[in-house]
Scaffold this motif. Structure first.
Motif, PDB file in Angstrom:
ATOM      1  N   VAL A  30       0.876  -1.164   0.000  1.00 49.07           N
ATOM      2  CA  VAL A  30       0.000   0.000   0.000  1.00 49.07           C
ATOM      3  C   VAL A  30       0.912   1.211   0.000  1.00 49.07           C
ATOM      4  O   VAL A  30       1.724   1.380   0.897  1.00 49.07           O
ATOM      5  N   VAL A  31       0.788   2.031  -1.032  1.00 49.66           N
ATOM      6  CA  VAL A  31       1.700   3.163  -1.134  1.00 49.66           C
ATOM      7  C   VAL A  31       1.251   4.300  -0.231  1.00 49.66           C
ATOM      8  O   VAL A  31       0.158   4.293   0.329  1.00 49.66           O
ATOM      9  N   ARG A  32       2.115   5.275  -0.123  1.00 44.70           N
ATOM     10  CA  ARG A  32       2.023   6.369   0.835  1.00 44.70           C
ATOM     11  C   ARG A  32       0.644   7.021   0.940  1.00 44.70           C
ATOM     12  O   ARG A  32       0.154   7.264   2.021  1.00 44.70           O
ATOM     13  N   ASP A  33      -0.006   7.329  -0.186  1.00 49.94           N
ATOM     14  CA  ASP A  33      -1.278   8.040  -0.097  1.00 49.94           C
ATOM     15  C   ASP A  33      -2.481   7.102   0.020  1.00 49.94           C
ATOM     16  O   ASP A  33      -3.616   7.556   0.076  1.00 49.94           O
ATOM     17  N   HIS A  34      -2.239   5.817   0.065  1.00 50.15           N
ATOM     18  CA  HIS A  34      -3.269   4.786   0.241  1.00 50.15           C
ATOM     19  C   HIS A  34      -4.283   4.734  -0.901  1.00 50.15           C
ATOM     20  O   HIS A  34      -5.280   4.043  -0.788  1.00 50.15           O
ATOM     21  N   ASP A  35      -4.063   5.474  -1.982  1.00 53.52           N
ATOM     22  CA  ASP A  35      -4.961   5.388  -3.132  1.00 53.52           C
ATOM     23  C   ASP A  35      -4.586   4.234  -4.045  1.00 53.52           C
ATOM     24  O   ASP A  35      -5.401   3.774  -4.831  1.00 53.52           O
ATOM     25  N   PHE A  36      -3.347   3.785  -3.965  1.00 52.93           N
ATOM     26  CA  PHE A  36      -2.870   2.721  -4.833  1.00 52.93           C
ATOM     27  C   PHE A  36      -2.371   1.543  -4.007  1.00 52.93           C
ATOM     28  O   PHE A  36      -1.755   1.723  -2.968  1.00 52.93           O
ATOM     29  N   ILE A  37      -2.635   0.357  -4.513  1.00 51.56           N
ATOM     30  CA  ILE A  37      -2.075  -0.862  -3.941  1.00 51.56           C
ATOM     31  C   ILE A  37      -1.267  -1.515  -5.046  1.00 51.56           C
ATOM     32  O   ILE A  37      -1.793  -1.792  -6.128  1.00 51.56           O
ATOM     33  N   GLU A  38       0.039  -1.712  -4.803  1.00 51.38           N
ATOM     34  CA  GLU A  38       0.884  -2.366  -5.791  1.00 51.38           C
ATOM     35  C   GLU A  38       0.771  -3.872  -5.583  1.00 51.38           C
ATOM     36  O   GLU A  38       1.032  -4.380  -4.499  1.00 51.38           O
ATOM     37  N   LEU A  39       0.345  -4.559  -6.631  1.00 59.02           N
ATOM     38  CA  LEU A  39       0.116  -5.997  -6.545  1.00 59.02           C
ATOM     39  C   LEU A  39       1.320  -6.808  -6.986  1.00 59.02           C
ATOM     40  O   LEU A  39       1.480  -7.948  -6.552  1.00 59.02           O
ATOM     41  N   GLU A  40       2.126  -6.253  -7.879  1.00 59.72           N
ATOM     42  CA  GLU A  40       3.317  -6.956  -8.348  1.00 59.72           C
ATOM     43  C   GLU A  40       4.237  -5.961  -9.031  1.00 59.72           C
ATOM     44  O   GLU A  40       3.787  -4.926  -9.510  1.00 59.72           O
ATOM     45  N   THR A  41       5.510  -6.294  -9.028  1.00 54.55           N
ATOM     46  CA  THR A  41       6.515  -5.472  -9.688  1.00 54.55           C
ATOM     47  C   THR A  41       7.357  -6.371 -10.573  1.00 54.55           C
ATOM     48  O   THR A  41       7.933  -7.350 -10.102  1.00 54.55           O
ATOM     49  N   LEU A  42       7.413  -6.037 -11.849  1.00 54.72           N
ATOM     50  CA  LEU A  42       8.215  -6.754 -12.831  1.00 54.72           C
ATOM     51  C   LEU A  42       9.518  -5.989 -12.998  1.00 54.72           C
ATOM     52  O   LEU A  42       9.502  -4.782 -13.229  1.00 54.72           O
ATOM     53  N   LEU A  43      10.654  -6.677 -12.830  1.00 50.70           N
ATOM     54  CA  LEU A  43      11.964  -6.043 -12.972  1.00 50.70           C
ATOM     55  C   LEU A  43      12.765  -6.812 -14.009  1.00 50.70           C
ATOM     56  O   LEU A  43      13.013  -8.015 -13.851  1.00 50.70           O
ATOM     57  N   LEU A  44      13.173  -6.119 -15.084  1.00 50.58           N
ATOM     58  CA  LEU A  44      13.851  -6.753 -16.210  1.00 50.58           C
ATOM     59  C   LEU A  44      15.181  -6.076 -16.490  1.00 50.58           C
ATOM     60  O   LEU A  44      15.251  -4.846 -16.573  1.00 50.58           O
ATOM     61  N   PRO A  45      16.238  -6.873 -16.674  1.00 54.46           N
ATOM     62  CA  PRO A  45      17.547  -6.277 -16.960  1.00 54.46           C
ATOM     63  C   PRO A  45      17.638  -5.780 -18.398  1.00 54.46           C
ATOM     64  O   PRO A  45      17.084  -6.385 -19.316  1.00 54.46           O
ATOM     65  N   LEU A  46      18.330  -4.675 -18.574  1.00 55.97           N
ATOM     66  CA  LEU A  46      18.675  -4.135 -19.880  1.00 55.97           C
ATOM     67  C   LEU A  46      20.197  -4.041 -19.930  1.00 55.97           C
ATOM     68  O   LEU A  46      20.827  -3.751 -18.911  1.00 55.97           O
ATOM     69  N   ALA A  47      20.778  -4.288 -21.101  1.00 54.93           N
ATOM     70  CA  ALA A  47      22.243  -4.266 -21.223  1.00 54.93           C
ATOM     71  C   ALA A  47      22.638  -3.551 -22.505  1.00 54.93           C
ATOM     72  O   ALA A  47      22.303  -4.016 -23.602  1.00 54.93           O
ATOM     73  N   ASP A  48      23.331  -2.445 -22.372  1.00 55.20           N
ATOM     74  CA  ASP A  48      23.750  -1.686 -23.551  1.00 55.20           C
ATOM     75  C   ASP A  48      24.667  -2.502 -24.450  1.00 55.20           C
ATOM     76  O   ASP A  48      24.672  -2.319 -25.663  1.00 55.20           O
ATOM     77  N   ASP A  49      25.437  -3.430 -23.865  1.00 52.54           N
ATOM     78  CA  ASP A  49      26.336  -4.262 -24.668  1.00 52.54           C
ATOM     79  C   ASP A  49      25.744  -5.645 -24.968  1.00 52.54           C
ATOM     80  O   ASP A  49      26.421  -6.505 -25.517  1.00 52.54           O
ATOM     81  N   GLY A  50      24.513  -5.875 -24.568  1.00 56.41           N
ATOM     82  CA  GLY A  50      23.850  -7.151 -24.828  1.00 56.41           C
ATOM     83  C   GLY A  50      24.034  -8.193 -23.739  1.00 56.41           C
ATOM     84  O   GLY A  50      23.287  -9.169 -23.696  1.00 56.41           O
ATOM     85  N   SER A  51      25.024  -8.007 -22.859  1.00 52.76           N
ATOM     86  CA  SER A  51      25.267  -9.042 -21.853  1.00 52.76           C
ATOM     87  C   SER A  51      25.420  -8.530 -20.423  1.00 52.76           C
ATOM     88  O   SER A  51      24.946  -9.177 -19.501  1.00 52.76           O
ATOM     89  N   THR A  52      26.064  -7.407 -20.216  1.00 50.97           N
ATOM     90  CA  THR A  52      26.282  -6.890 -18.859  1.00 50.97           C
ATOM     91  C   THR A  52      25.178  -5.896 -18.519  1.00 50.97           C
ATOM     92  O   THR A  52      25.094  -4.835 -19.149  1.00 50.97           O
ATOM     93  N   PRO A  53      24.318  -6.223 -17.549  1.00 52.29           N
ATOM     94  CA  PRO A  53      23.220  -5.319 -17.235  1.00 52.29           C
ATOM     95  C   PRO A  53      23.711  -3.903 -16.908  1.00 52.29           C
ATOM     96  O   PRO A  53      24.658  -3.719 -16.154  1.00 52.29           O
ATOM     97  N   SER A  54      23.059  -2.925 -17.528  1.00 53.96           N
ATOM     98  CA  SER A  54      23.395  -1.522 -17.309  1.00 53.96           C
ATOM     99  C   SER A  54      22.210  -0.746 -16.730  1.00 53.96           C
ATOM    100  O   SER A  54      22.392   0.313 -16.130  1.00 53.96           O
TER     101      SER A  54
END
Length: 172
Positions: free
Chosen positions: A137-161
Motif C-alpha cells: 500500500v503506497v504512501r497516499d493509500h490510493d494505490f495498492i501495488e500488486l506486483e513489480t516486474l523487474l527486467l535487466p537491460l544491457a547496452d552491450d547485450g550481456s552486462t546489465p546496465s
C-alpha cells in the motif's frame, strides 16, 4: 532461484510489503496481463540470447499504453546503488514525488532499502528478470501495488546496465 518470502513492517507496525520474488520464466502464469505484455515486449527485443538495451526498449515503443507505469534505473557500481533515470507519470503519482536523478539509497532507508536493493540485485542476477509479488500500500493509500516486474537491460547485450521496472497497481 526458488520462491522466497519477504515482509517489511512500517514504522507504525503496518505491513508495507509481503510476498515472494520469482524468476520471470516461472512467474508469468500468475502475473497480470499487463505485466505479461511488458515482459513479452521485452522478450521480443532479446536477440540471440542477448539482453535488449535501453535504446532498444525506447525505440520499440513496445507497450505505449503502459509507459506511464514504467521506470528505468541505471546500475551504479560504486557505491552499490541504482539511480532513477526515467519515470512514467503513474510511477511518479504513486510515489507522490519525482525521484528522477536520485538513487535508491537517497529514497529509502532501513528494511525498505534492503528490500528494494534486493529486488534490483535479483533482477540483474537472472537473465529473464524477476516478478516481486509483494503487496504494498503506497504512501497516499490510493494505490495498492500488486506486483513489480523487474527486467535487466544491457547496452552491450550481456552486462546489465539498467533495470526496466513495471509496477502493476490497483486504484482503491
Amino acid at each position: 532461484m526458488t520462491d522466497f518470502g519477504h515482509t517489511i513492517i512500517g514504522p507504525d507496525g503496518s505491513v508495507l510489503g509481503a510476498g515472494d520474488k520469482v524468476p520471470c520464466e516461472l512467474a508469468m502464469q500468475r502475473a497480470s496481463n499487463e505485466s505479461r505484455r511488458v515482459y513479452e515486449a521485452w522478450h521480443k527485443l532479446r536477440m540471440n540470447g542477448n539482453l535488449p538495451g535501453l535504446t532498444d526498449w525506447e525505440n520499440a515503443k513496445a507497450v505505449p499504453d503502459l509507459q506511464h507505469s514504467v521506470l528505468v534505473t541505471e546500475i551504479l557500481a560504486e557505491p552499490h546503488d541504482y539511480r532513477y533515470l526515467k519515470l512514467g507519470s503513474r510511477a511518479i503519482e504513486v510515489r507522490g514525488y519525482d525521484p528522477t536523478g536520485k538513487t535508491v539509497r537517497d529514497c529509502y532507508e532501513g528494511d525498505a532499502l534492503v528490500f528494494v536493493l534486493d529486488n534490483y540485485d535479483q533482477a540483474i542476477a537472472y537473465p529473464y528478470g524477476i516478478v516481486d509479488f509483494s503487496i504494498e500500500v503506497v504512501r497516499d493509500h490510493d494505490f495498492i501495488e500488486l506486483e513489480t516486474l523487474l527486467l535487466p537491460l544491457a547496452d552491450d547485450g550481456s552486462t546489465p546496465s539498467h533495470v526496466l521496472v513495471y509496477g502493476h497497481f490497483l486504484l482503491r
